[in-house]
Write an enzyme that holds these catalytic residues in place. Structure first.
Site, short mmCIF file in Angstrom:
data_model
loop_
_atom_site.label_atom_id
_atom_site.label_comp_id
_atom_site.label_asym_id
_atom_site.label_seq_id
_atom_site.Cartn_x
_atom_site.Cartn_y
_atom_site.Cartn_z
N TYR A 1 -98.16 9.56 22.85
CA TYR A 1 -98.38 8.12 22.69
C TYR A 1 -99.73 7.79 23.32
O TYR A 1 -100.26 8.56 24.13
CB TYR A 1 -97.25 7.29 23.31
CG TYR A 1 -96.80 7.70 24.69
CD1 TYR A 1 -97.50 7.32 25.82
CD2 TYR A 1 -95.63 8.45 24.86
CE1 TYR A 1 -97.08 7.68 27.09
CE2 TYR A 1 -95.20 8.82 26.13
CZ TYR A 1 -95.92 8.43 27.23
OH TYR A 1 -95.49 8.79 28.48
N HIS B 1 -101.30 12.13 26.49
CA HIS B 1 -102.39 11.47 25.75
C HIS B 1 -103.41 12.51 25.30
O HIS B 1 -103.58 13.54 25.95
CB HIS B 1 -103.10 10.44 26.63
CG HIS B 1 -102.17 9.58 27.44
ND1 HIS B 1 -101.13 8.88 26.86
CD2 HIS B 1 -102.11 9.32 28.76
CE1 HIS B 1 -100.49 8.23 27.81
NE2 HIS B 1 -101.04 8.48 28.96
#
Length: 269
Positions: free
Chosen positions: A197, A247
């Site tokens: 995400y 990430h």
């Protein structure tokens, strides 16, 4: 200003960045969001939202940018490249100043300024919010919404997957919650599935794209030596910020540079 196909394919002007008390999440967005972090609570999202909006009022802010208002925004990341930058006065000159997570201003005013209008955080990165600023919660799980309710009222939640602040200082009238559908939009339209995400910094940037007329970006990416660290601390493991497994820092950096090339943001280095 001309808009490229690249930008048009990613930017959706109909997205609603902030959750409100009447919002019913799209089932696909809800399924994606619930899968981000482990959820064990038996309360439904509707029950949790109902409790939250008994503590904070529904958002009434006008978030849409208007050329006549010319809302200028500084989005201030926490990168060590802010050290010795001298950007403080420039940052403070913007209408809105967006900071995130454990950002420190005291002692670093010359480089990072001292104004904050919006502070993005999640329970595990929570700090007290300065007077006059909006707390903007980026929720990763139902427990995060429960924590916000608790931290602004009873203080009974002390753990998520780690110890968290029991109470937090914030103006109840200015608390905002990022819409999980907007979070999913950032993941699908902008980071395009790179990483599990997007980072808080990337979500804050896309939020600003949707709410600001003029956008300047400070303190993102590595410093001049290639180190990834926070401007207020010495980091003995500078590569760790790029290798969280959550990430994709390199891909997010590409997005930032492309937005600068498209003249959608001004990247201050």
């Amino acid at each position: 200003m001309d808009t490229s196909d690249w930008f048009r394919q990613r930017f959706d002007p109909h997205q609603c960045p902030v959750l409100n008390h009447t919002h019913i999440l799209d089932p696909q967005a809800l399924r994606w969001w619930l899968g981000l972090q482990h959820n064990t609570d038996k309360q439904t999202l509707e029950e949790v939202m109902s409790q939250l909006f008994q503590v904070i009022p529904p958002p009434s802010l006008d978030l849409q940018p208007l050329p006549s208002r010319c809302r200028s925004c500084a989005v201030v990341g926490n990168s060590g490249n802010l050290r010795h930058s001298g950007h403080g006065k420039m940052i403070d000159s913007h209408t809105s100043v967006i900071r995130m997570n454990k950002a420190v201003t005291s002692g670093f005013e010359e480089d990072v300024g001292n104004r904050t209008t919006h502070h993005f955080l999640y329970p595990e990165s929570a700090v007290d919010i300065v007077d006059g600023a909006s707390l903007v919660l980026l929720p990763f799980k139902v427990k995060d919404l429960q924590w916000l309710t608790s931290a602004l009222s009873t203080g009974h939640i002390t753990m998520t997957y780690m110890r968290v602040k029991e109470r937090i200082k914030a103006d109840l009238e200015k608390v905002l919650v990022v819409n999980p559908e907007f979070f999913k939009y950032c993941h699908e339209h902008w980071t395009e599935g790179h990483g599990r995400y997007p980072s808080t910094g990337l979500v804050a940037l896309i939020y600003a794209l949707h709410t600001c007329d003029q956008l300047s970006l400070f303190g993102y990416g590595a410093d001049q030596n290639g180190n990834w660290d926070h401007y207020w601390e010495e980091n003995p493991y500078p590569g760790a910020f790029r290798k969280t497994g959550v990430h994709n820092a390199d891909y997010e950096t590409q997005i930032i540079h492309r937005l600068a090339q498209e003249h959608k943001i001004t990247l201050r280095t």
